[in-house]
Structures are given as structure tokens and as C-alpha cells.
Design an enzyme around this catalytic site. Structure first.
Site, PDB file in Angstrom:
ATOM      1  N   MET A  20       0.853  -1.193   0.000  1.00  0.00           N
ATOM      2  CA  MET A  20       0.000   0.000   0.000  1.00  0.00           C
ATOM      3  C   MET A  20       0.883   1.234   0.000  1.00  0.00           C
ATOM      4  SD  MET A  20      -3.093  -1.052   2.631  1.00  0.00           S
ATOM      5  CE  MET A  20      -2.031  -1.889   3.841  1.00  0.00           C
ATOM      6  N   CYS A 104      -3.295  -2.111  -9.291  1.00  0.00           N
ATOM      7  CA  CYS A 104      -3.526  -0.716  -8.902  1.00  0.00           C
ATOM      8  C   CYS A 104      -4.584  -0.072  -9.801  1.00  0.00           C
ATOM      9  CB  CYS A 104      -2.224   0.070  -8.979  1.00  0.00           C
ATOM     10  SG  CYS A 104      -2.403   1.799  -8.448  1.00  0.00           S
ATOM     11  N   GLY A 207      -9.541  -9.013  -0.481  1.00  0.00           N
ATOM     12  CA  GLY A 207     -10.771  -8.242  -0.559  1.00  0.00           C
ATOM     13  C   GLY A 207     -11.706  -8.523   0.597  1.00  0.00           C
TER      14      GLY A 207
END
Length: 374
Positions: A20, A104, A207
Site C-alpha cells: 500500500m 492498482c 478483498g
């Protein structure tokens, strides 16, 4: 449950920290690693910045003593440059594992044909993976991707098969399309389909893992070999302690629910690690500000105290304001659930004519980013 095997690497528990931008620097990786085992991946490094030895990029490839395995994520669109970057990492001993970014969704990446836009171009993807695996030599190469650009342009099954055919050691799937960004609900069914399509290599699911229980459910429902945790650990590094306990499966698992005093101690530790990482106290404290809301989500903390925490410029000042918090305030139910950006996008920004030919292997003009970090 078996350990996750990524080439020669044995990863236990089978948990990966998602790269991240602006988050997974050496300080945050150390903080999470102190809580539990797994594979902790760096921020995104651009292949162009690396091969050109950009000072900022080289500074980002920083690992703490004893950090093992050292995992770095690369972003690139040009197979030749990606291959050179992988070779540089292998020959100079910069890392033990290379992950490739095809997930991304931010416009500055997709409008150049990179990130989650790239797997649509099957032959370009194949060329990049082939160059990366060849350049990496004995180092394992993995890739992280999304389902596709949108529901009309799904690519994950083709991309997974291409990856397996080119010697990629594992694939990770975020169960959203690029246009979803981080909105809606992650499609875990797609993760199961990918596992069925490429049984010969590990498949990792990503997710909507906000708790260890979510990870257990995902693995049971999809048959995936491990999980990738992103926004779920923002302000919650102890999630990795939870994951280790839950996935070991020894007895009844009680989730970690620290009172505010323990949260404050972790916050102070995080800020101190950032100071060590950046070598600049003002820079580190300014960088830490984005984490404050994530750590304090759901807790009753007055506006004046929040403001003081967000405006202090020194580590000493931050510690002083943290000491003002009620250490016995229990973990609130409101602390659970999503954190970070969640809104879907109206469209995905792509190069002109990108969707015309899914097998076009031409590198888009100006595709390579110069700076790292996303």
C-alpha cells in the site's frame, strides 16, 4: 492447514501484507511483523526508477535487519525494463521475493496502461511475466491483480493461466474490478474460479478481510491457499496476531480487542518506528497523521484531543497527547468494519484505443512511471 509455498519460500501463517502506497514502509512492516508471521511486501517500486537508480526509489527499498523474507513489489509496463529491474534485484541481493503490480486502479497508473489495466493486453502481460521470471533467476516472482477493468472486460482467468505458464510462483486476486476501486463487496466466487483454473500454483485471495474470521471464511469458501490483507490492517496491526491464532486452529479463537490504552501504546510505537525509518522527526510525525483516524475509529475521543494529536510536530508531543486518552476505555463495536477509501469510480482511465485489441503487445508511449510509491 499447510504453510504457503512461494517458490523456495515457506510462509506461515499463509498471510501476505498487501503493498500500500504510503503505508507499507519498513516501519509499518516491522510493526505488523511484531504481531505475527507472514509475508510483508514493500510499497510499490517502479521499475524505471529502480533501473535508473532514482534516489527516492532506492531509499524505499529499505529492509530492517532480520526482516526475512524481504519482499518488494514492482510496477512496470515495458518488458525490457521490468526484466532489467528483476535482474538488478537478484544480482545485487536487494530482496528475496518479487511481486508484480497488476492491481492498482488509480488513474495515473491505468491511463498509462499499467496496474489493473494491463492484464487486458494478454501478449504484453505474457512478455512482462516472461522477462521478470527470467531476470529474477532463483527468486520467486508473484503477481497481484484484479478481476478486470470492469464486468464487460474480465481478465483474471486468462491472466492466471498466462502466469502459471510463464513460471510465476503464485497469483493473488483482489475480488473487484478496477472500476469498483474499493467500493461494493469483493467477489470471493472469482477467487474460487481462479483456484480451479490454475490448480498448479498457489492462489491468494484479497478483498474484504476485516477480521481473522473473514480470512478463515474466505479460505474455506474459495479453497485459496492464503490471504492478502490490505485495508483491514489500517490502524489494526494486531490483526496479524489474530490471523496467526485463527489459522493455526488451536482451540477456540478469541479476537484481539485491545482497550484504548493498548491502542495508544501501539500508536506511539508506530510513530517511533517512522522516525527511525525516515531519519526525520517532523517528516515522520507528519506521515503518521493519516493513521490516527484509523487507530481511533469507534473510540470516544474528544475533538480537542484529536486535533492536538493531528497537529503535534514532535514525538514527545504525540506521546503526551496519547497519555491523555482513557487507557481503560474498552474496544467499541463501532471500531469494526471497513477503513480507507471505498467509493467506486465512474470509469477507468485508459490509454486511447486500449480496449480495441486485447492481444496487442505494444508498450504504450510514456507508460513507465518515474517515481515510486503509487
Amino acid at each position: 492447514m499447510e504453510a504457503l509455498r512461494i517458490g523456495p519460500l515457506r510462509v506461515w501463517p499463509p498471510v501476505v501484507l498487501a503493498p500500500m502506497a504510503g503505508i507499507t514502509n519498513a516501519a509499518f512492516r516491522t510493526l505488523c511483523r511484531e504481531q505475527g508471521g507472514g509475508l510483508y511486501v514493500s510499497e510499490m517500486i517502479t521499475t524505471r526508477g529502480l533501473v535508473e537508480r532514482n534516489r527516492k526509489t532506492l531509499a524505499m527499498i529499505r529492509f530492517e535487519p532480520g526482516e526475512s523474507p524481504r519482499s518488494v513489489q514492482l510496477y512496470g509496463v515495458d518488458p525490457e525494463v521490468v526484466g532489467r529491474a528483476a535482474r538488478m534485484i537478484a544480482e545485487e541481493g536487494l530482496a528475496d521475493h518479487i511481486d508484480l503490480n497488476f492491481g492498482c486502479p488509480v488513474p495515473k497508473v491505468t491511463r498509462r496502461g499499467g496496474g489493473s489495466a494491463l492484464p487486458y493486453k494478454r501478449n504484453l502481460l505474457r512478455a512482462i511475466l516472461r522477462a521478470a521470471v527470467a531476470g529474477a533467476g532463483r527468486l520467486p516472482v508473484t503477481m497481484k491483480m484484479r478481476k478486470g477493468i470492469d464486468d464487460d472486460h474480465l481478465t483474471y482467468l486468462d491472466a492466471g493461466r498466462i502466469a502459471a505458464g510463464e513460471g510465476v510462483a503464485a497469483v493473488a486476486l483482489h475480488g473487484r474490478t478496477a472500476v469498483q476501486h474499493y467500493g461494493g463487496v469483493a467477489d470471493w466466487t472469482a477467487i474460487a474460479r481462479l483456484k480451479e483454473a490454475v490448480p498448479e500454483i498457489p492462489v491468494l485471495g484479497n478483498g474484504d478481510i476485516w477480521s481473522a474470521a473473514d480470512a478463515v471464511r474466505m479460505m474455506a469458501r474459495t479453497g485459496c491457499d492464503g490471504v492478502v490483507v490490505g485495508r483491514g490492517c489500517l490502524g489494526r496491526p494486531w490483526l496479524f496476531r489474530d490471523l496467526a491464532a485463527a489459522l493455526t486452529g488451536e482451540g477456540a479463537h478469541r479476537p484481539v480487542r485491545p482497550p484504548l490504552g493498548e491502542v495508544a501504546s501501539v500508536m506511539a510505537r508506530h510513530a517511533a518506528l517512522l522516525v527511525e525509518c525516515f531519519g526525520s522527526e517532523p517528516h515522520a510525525i507528519a506521515d503518521f497523521r493519516k493513521h490516527i483516524g484509523w487507530y481511533l475509529k469507534g473510540f470516544t475521543v474528544g475533538a480537542e484531543t484529536r486535533r492536538a494529536l493531528a497537529t503535534t510536530e514532535t514525538l514527545e508531543g504525540l506521546r503526551a497527547h496519547l497519555a491523555e486518552l482513557d487507557p481503560d476505555q474498552p474496544w467499541p463495536a463501532e471500531a469494526e468494519g471497513p477503513r480507507g477509501k471505498s467509493s467506486p469510480r465512474e470509469r477507468v482511465h485508459l490509454p486511447d484505443g486500449w480496449l480495441d485489441d486485447p492481444y496487442d503487445g505494444v508498450v504504450p508511449q510514456g507508460a513507465e512511471l518515474e517515481t515510486s510509491g503509487g
